[in-house]
Design a protein around this motif. Sequence first.
Motif, mmCIF file in Angstrom:
data_model
loop_
_atom_site.group_PDB
_atom_site.id
_atom_site.type_symbol
_atom_site.label_atom_id
_atom_site.label_comp_id
_atom_site.label_asym_id
_atom_site.label_seq_id
_atom_site.Cartn_x
_atom_site.Cartn_y
_atom_site.Cartn_z
ATOM 1 N N LYS B 801 0.836 -1.190 0.000
ATOM 2 C CA LYS B 801 0.000 0.000 0.000
ATOM 3 C C LYS B 801 0.881 1.254 0.000
ATOM 4 C CE LYS B 801 -4.378 -1.237 0.491
ATOM 5 N NZ LYS B 801 -5.395 -0.756 -0.447
ATOM 6 N N ALA B 802 0.534 2.185 -0.869
ATOM 7 C CA ALA B 802 1.341 3.390 -1.032
ATOM 8 C C ALA B 802 0.480 4.630 -0.807
ATOM 9 C CB ALA B 802 1.948 3.422 -2.432
ATOM 10 N N TYR B 803 1.135 5.757 -0.668
ATOM 11 C CA TYR B 803 0.422 7.031 -0.581
ATOM 12 C C TYR B 803 -0.297 7.298 -1.902
ATOM 13 C CZ TYR B 803 3.444 8.322 3.404
ATOM 14 O OH TYR B 803 4.094 8.371 4.607
ATOM 15 N N ALA B 804 -1.437 7.934 -1.813
ATOM 16 C CA ALA B 804 -2.073 8.439 -3.032
ATOM 17 C C ALA B 804 -1.379 9.757 -3.365
ATOM 18 C CB ALA B 804 -3.559 8.665 -2.790
ATOM 19 N N ARG B 805 -1.048 9.949 -4.629
ATOM 20 C CA ARG B 805 -0.295 11.143 -5.004
ATOM 21 C C ARG B 805 -0.991 11.855 -6.156
ATOM 22 N NH1 ARG B 805 5.143 10.950 -3.010
ATOM 23 N NH2 ARG B 805 5.534 8.985 -1.951
ATOM 24 N N ASP B 806 -0.736 13.148 -6.254
ATOM 25 C CA ASP B 806 -1.296 13.886 -7.387
ATOM 26 C C ASP B 806 -0.345 13.764 -8.578
ATOM 27 O OD1 ASP B 806 0.794 15.588 -6.964
ATOM 28 O OD2 ASP B 806 -0.426 17.321 -6.359
ATOM 29 N N ALA B 807 -0.699 14.448 -9.682
ATOM 30 C CA ALA B 807 0.077 14.297 -10.910
ATOM 31 C C ALA B 807 1.532 14.702 -10.712
ATOM 32 C CB ALA B 807 -0.557 15.120 -12.030
ATOM 33 N N GLN B 808 1.752 15.646 -9.765
ATOM 34 C CA GLN B 808 3.130 16.087 -9.535
ATOM 35 C C GLN B 808 3.875 15.214 -8.535
ATOM 36 O OE1 GLN B 808 3.212 20.398 -8.682
ATOM 37 N NE2 GLN B 808 1.110 20.374 -9.420
ATOM 38 N N GLY B 809 3.218 14.137 -8.099
ATOM 39 C CA GLY B 809 3.878 13.238 -7.171
ATOM 40 C C GLY B 809 3.764 13.642 -5.714
ATOM 41 N N ARG B 810 2.982 14.708 -5.453
ATOM 42 C CA ARG B 810 2.823 15.132 -4.056
ATOM 43 C C ARG B 810 1.785 14.255 -3.372
ATOM 44 N NH1 ARG B 810 1.631 21.395 -5.114
ATOM 45 N NH2 ARG B 810 0.048 20.339 -6.358
ATOM 46 N N ILE B 811 1.987 13.998 -2.102
ATOM 47 C CA ILE B 811 1.075 13.112 -1.379
ATOM 48 C C ILE B 811 -0.242 13.843 -1.108
ATOM 49 C CG2 ILE B 811 0.723 11.835 0.771
ATOM 50 C CD1 ILE B 811 3.796 11.477 0.865
ATOM 51 N N LEU B 812 -1.329 13.167 -1.404
ATOM 52 C CA LEU B 812 -2.654 13.743 -1.172
ATOM 53 C C LEU B 812 -3.081 13.500 0.265
ATOM 54 C CD1 LEU B 812 -4.345 12.623 -4.489
ATOM 55 C CD2 LEU B 812 -3.999 14.997 -3.746
ATOM 56 N N VAL B 813 -3.792 14.468 0.805
ATOM 57 C CA VAL B 813 -4.190 14.407 2.206
ATOM 58 C C VAL B 813 -5.713 14.464 2.284
ATOM 59 C CG1 VAL B 813 -4.025 15.627 4.413
ATOM 60 C CG2 VAL B 813 -2.029 15.455 2.946
ATOM 61 N N ASN B 814 -6.274 13.650 3.182
ATOM 62 C CA ASN B 814 -7.723 13.675 3.407
ATOM 63 C C ASN B 814 -8.131 14.980 4.095
ATOM 64 O OD1 ASN B 814 -8.325 10.972 2.501
ATOM 65 N ND2 ASN B 814 -7.237 10.270 4.331
ATOM 66 N N ALA B 815 -9.448 15.241 4.100
ATOM 67 C CA ALA B 815 -9.946 16.462 4.733
ATOM 68 C C ALA B 815 -9.535 16.537 6.201
ATOM 69 C CB ALA B 815 -11.463 16.519 4.598
ATOM 70 N N ASN B 816 -9.425 15.383 6.869
ATOM 71 C CA ASN B 816 -9.071 15.401 8.292
ATOM 72 C C ASN B 816 -7.566 15.511 8.522
ATOM 73 O OD1 ASN B 816 -8.109 12.898 7.635
ATOM 74 N ND2 ASN B 816 -9.494 11.761 8.983
ATOM 75 N N GLY B 817 -6.793 15.625 7.436
ATOM 76 C CA GLY B 817 -5.359 15.848 7.607
ATOM 77 C C GLY B 817 -4.513 14.599 7.552
ATOM 78 N N THR B 818 -5.139 13.423 7.420
ATOM 79 C CA THR B 818 -4.351 12.195 7.335
ATOM 80 C C THR B 818 -3.999 11.926 5.878
ATOM 81 O OG1 THR B 818 -6.365 10.877 7.187
ATOM 82 C CG2 THR B 818 -5.409 11.152 9.375
ATOM 83 N N PRO B 819 -2.856 11.269 5.643
ATOM 84 C CA PRO B 819 -2.471 10.997 4.249
ATOM 85 C C PRO B 819 -3.431 10.012 3.598
ATOM 86 C CG PRO B 819 -1.003 9.856 5.772
ATOM 87 C CD PRO B 819 -1.860 10.752 6.601
ATOM 88 N N GLN B 820 -3.664 10.237 2.316
ATOM 89 C CA GLN B 820 -4.526 9.320 1.576
ATOM 90 C C GLN B 820 -3.743 8.107 1.118
ATOM 91 O OE1 GLN B 820 -6.824 10.524 -1.861
ATOM 92 N NE2 GLN B 820 -7.584 12.294 -0.725
#
Lengths: 457, 1041
Positions: B801-820
């Motif tokens: 399982k890996a972090y969800a990332r955006d197109a630029q490779g940045r880690i996406l964060v849930n609304a509550n502040g935890t990593p997706q």
Amino acid sequence: CQKQLEDINKNPNESEQVQPDYLLTNGIKANVDTYWGTDAAMETSLLYVQYWAKIQYTDPDRYIPAATSVQAVWNNFYAQGVADFTKLIELGDTLHNPNYKAVGIIMRSWIFQVLTDFYGDIPYSQAAQIDKYLTPKYDAQKDVYLGLLAELKTASGLITPAANTIAGDILYNGDMNKWKKFANSLRLRIALRISDKEFAAAKAVFDEIGADDNNLIVSNSDNAQLVYQASPNQNPVAKNRETRNDYRISKSIVDKLNQLNDPRLPIYGAVPRDTNKIVGVTNGLATDSAARLGFNKTSDVGAVFTATAAPAVLFNASELLFIKAEAAQIGLLSGNAATLYAQAVTTSLKQYGVSDLNVTTYLAQPAVLYDAANYRKSIGEQKWLALFGDGLEGFAEWRRLDYPKLPAAYTGALGGKIPARMTYPSSEQALNGTNYKDAIGRQGADALTTRLWFDKE
Amino acid sequence: QDNKVSGVVTARSDAQRIPGVIITVKGKNRGTNTDADGKYSIVANPNDTLHFSFIGYGAVDQVVGTNKVLNVGLESTESKLNEVVVTALGISREKRSLGYAVQELKSKDIADAKETNLVNALAGKIAGVTVTNSQGNMGSSRIIIRGETSIAGNNQPLFVVDGVPVDNSQLGIGTGRDFANAISDLNPDDIESLNVLKGPNAAALYGSRAAAGVLVIKTKTGKSAKGLGVTLNSSATFESLLVLPKFQDVYGQGSGGQFSYVDGKGGGLNDGVDESWGPKMDGRLIPQFFSNGQPAPFVAHPDNVKDFYETGYTLNNGVSVAGNSEKIDYRFSYNNTKQEGILPNTGISRNSFALNSTYRIAPKLTLSTFANYTRAGADNLPGVDGRRGNSVTLQFIWFGRQVDTRLLRNYKAADGTDYNWNHSYYSNPYWIQNENTVGQGRNRFFGNARLSYEITNWLSANLRVGTDSYNDKRKYKVAFYTNGTPFGSYTEDNYVVQETNIEFTLNAKKKINSDFTIDGLVGVNERTNQFEQNYQQAPKLAVRDVYTLNNSRDPLISTSYFSKLRVYSAFASAQLSFRDWAFLNVTARNDRSSTLPSENNSYFYPSVNAAVVLSDALGIKSNVLTSLKVRGGWAQVGKDADPYQLVNTYPFSQPFGAYPLLTVNDKYLKKDLKPEITKASEFGVEASFLNDRIHTDVTYYTSSSYNQILLADVSATTGYLKKLLNAGKINNHGVEVTLGGTPITTPSGFLWNINFNYAKNISKVIELDQEGYLNDYVLGSSGNIQVLASKGKRYGALYGKAYARDAQGRILVNANGTPQIANDKKVLGYYTPKWTGSVNNDFSFKGFTLGFLIDTRQGGSIWSGTNYTGIYTGVLAASLPGRDAEHGGLPYYYAGNNTNGTAVKLADHNAAAPNGETVYHDGIVFDGVTADGKQNEAILPAQRYYKSVYSSSLNESSVYSASFIKLREVRLGYALPQELIKKWGLQAVNLTVTARNLWYIDKKVPNIDPETAFNTGNGQGLETLQIPTTRSLGLNLRVSF
């Protein structure tokens, strides 16, 4: 030398032949274990439908199921269940014993029904034929249900109660009349489940067998249930409680039972050590807040469910009567819905030994009285109560009826929603990817929140 | 002016003194010889030149000058190419004649490491050999040569002792204990040489089992014994922790900053919690497990884990007697090894007896025998795999940091239950070590007898019968009242393993004419393997503390398994040599195996290789170029299956009361299995320069293994979980370089040898099944993370399982502040290293030797269970940042004190919340972006932050580089002067100090040892709460009479 080498390679450890009775016992035991066990019930459906709640390791109660749970249900039902009963059906033919064949079809149909209720579209028509299909296609849920209705009809017709005795039957001890009741009751269960979508098909089933109480589970003595034995063949819940202390009765059902002065409350729940009343736990608390409630200040489920030899129930009479009540209400069956509803509630109370007097008192309460105008609420709430402990069927009927109204887990991971199905195990993406993609393309995203075909908005 | 000059003459290669060296004074009729100790004295003039000469060594001239003492080192003229090595089937060959790479270790390279597990002694010493050390100081080790060639099968080499295969399996993987691999029964002191045949090219004659290489071991004989021939060997080695996790000592047990003990299972405030997110350990008064409900100071015990471990030690004592006469050579040895582990109450012991003898029965008839009996056992082995019932490392990584483990030493309460800091999940760690034990006893015999008859002067007949047979009994005890197992249990697991080989060969060596010589053999072999397992368990004891199968309240759980296989083989091998500088080697073998269907069970495989010593052929030998050889070869080997893989069967399950159970197997077998095939080729150059002062060997190899037999996962919807396939294909190629030299050698006897090894292997999984529906084969897993052989990728992918990332490779964060967390798993690394290397230095001067070995593995990843768990539980120091203002935490409050609401940031730690809400100081902001691409600003309390980043549902954060550079071995030896020990009537006295696994010069993964193996299977790269590895320091004394 060639012959000698072949002899050396003959497996001395396992049998090359299989007896139908041994296979039948294994098929029932293994699949009821799965049905009533950790992965299909305790860690998932029992929590989603808010019969139970978690007080430790609360992730599953926050709708984050363990990958192993998702996988285990799928693997066990297919590789133990569907495979064993497919073989039994084949043996029924080769041994010319249609009763084994019928029992094989009934049990396999029950497993497929549970699978499609839980996951949605599933491999059905191509399942368990490894020589032909290494990657079985997923059938639409509608086709699975319709296929099962046909298979169960065939099974029911195959049964010859007077001849062809079967052995190894730990569900009904070889009583083929009871197997027929189970087959027909399953048909009504499925017919009602699809009635929002396929009314005509459902109606045909009810027209055929809906009034034939002699061949339906209308008495608790006919319940399809596996009575467990002493360790190591104890009830899966009992086995869990021998070493673990993770679960409590849900606050949702305790609140409802309290609200209705329900005599089943002290049966469904146990009084904790440090209090004198039954205290349920809110579903989906964060691990730290759940633990703070105190193991000795909150209630486990009642001893009826945690006892070593407690039965695991696949189909009870109360459910059948609720089915008939609802069928009568919506025109699938003639009859008085209110009367059938009262019978259903009574049968449930009787299943747990509630006295006649208390039954009468209970039924007389306005909140319990049948409300034809809002039959989904009346039936939904009482059926939910009657199915307590049977997580998978409770979860399916709660989704279909949309009653009772349940709050989502307190810190649930689905943005305020409650699961509407189980996700497919990740192995399917790797091992049956093309068909898996077809299925989610048809059914919607492989998410817990995707509503299934039978579960109309 | 004539003076008396004296000195010692030694060999430069090993600093041994040389007796019988002829010393003459040039131009004068005067001379002498060195005595038995290599000493001489002669009368000479300062202008004289002394000439030192001895057969096999280059002569040295030395001007006397003013020297009174003149020590001289002689250089051997025996080229490296003329060394004799033992190859497949025990055939001795000159190195120059071989068409493949060989690397050999001598007795001292192995024995001086003083490792109880032979495999560990090889680490870093051979190019292309990767050893994964066992954890702790006992247990299993895995050895891989030139990467993995089998997707699912055994990738470890075959061990052959004196021509007979010896088992190295690890039985009982997955039982929660680390049982040693079976070759550890062999006493390293009995080994004379160990030759590594790195793949099919070298090992084709071993056929089926050669794909992963062969270790050819030759045991010591009495052939060259001198004097009484008695050698005593005694060593003591002490082991201490090499890597222990770094724990935090600020916060104690509990959750959300709260803790109070009542019963240790949730009766108090978070007292069932086995994590350290509790109150600060600042001496505040809190009831604790030892305080009978009374408040007691809540303080840190920084060494509470370290204190639990003990200093391990190994005592090794051996004696050998060797002798020879006209008729007979013999060597008998006895060795006793006793090892105490770093975990309390763990230890193993080994007694081994070996007899090697040769009888010259008649002028043409020789009988050789080797017999080894080993009794190996353990009273208790360390628990592994992070199981509650037997793993203390699990308990310490889920821990209350305030717990004083010293208070736990009296682990049993008066009523027989355990006394512990937690009763939700664990039994007292001392209880685990002392009550829940696993004992092991293995009786093993292996040996062979060889009868050799010289038919003519060029033809001989040889009959060899060899066997390896052992029984291995394990007894697992789990005590009554153990947490999670209230009635305890008792299990006996017994194995009987046997392999027998009968082999007949005709060996010929004939000089055809002055140019050509042929040397070859033809032979047949019958091999029979038997395996038996009997497992019985009393799943719940009736009466406590009595461990017998009769003492059971439930029916016994029993299984038994028997398997047998037989292989008939015929083989031939020949070497044609031309003028001793060109060599052609061919081998051929045909196997017929019982495990394959009759239409496919006979399979043939050939090999061919050639070597040309260019320096001799072209006469280009010079002072600079000593020798130059090129070589190349091609080989194919086949491999059969395990027994009983052809016909589907129905396994039994535990009966349901009076009802027996049979079920459809979850594996679908294959009627028409074919043998696996490995094809390999290799090319190499060997060269040496400046009279062998510098020598190098470069090899390039490729191998391709196909038709691999895989028990592959299939969709359960087929009715089966696994299907036997015959299709996998994996390719390997790589380079190996060895470079050695003698940078310094002085006439006075100072010598410095240095040796580099480098190896790079690239493996690629080409295909898993012919239909192409299989993309991954699971080699191992732990929770969500899996180790895969994935089509088109390097072997050993860590997939999780890996972090969800955006197109630029940045880690996406849930609304509550935890990593997706991304929906789909991805490859997070590969456990297989990119390259390995080592450098070994040996210095010698007079009687002293000093050596050290540094080795490295670069590239490759490891997933660390210790790191993620220990941060999740707040136990590791890595969970401190952000936990309070002092550690960089941010101030925040919850509106209306609703802790399930959103945290609101405050300007500084002294600011008050608007409505007097509680202010917290442990806020952390995850570095990522929200769905709309904005930098995340949501504050998480430290506990929630760490639990969301380091959890079983997110593997990416726990994958680290497994690269390391390690000071593997330092050896300091001293040989007492001959003049001294002669007086005592001794032949040699050697003292050695050996330090192993001394220091990680560099490693990337914190808190654990990146070299970790819980078993010898292919599912490596997962660290699941290892027992700390150890460094060791040993003292060894060897005395020969």
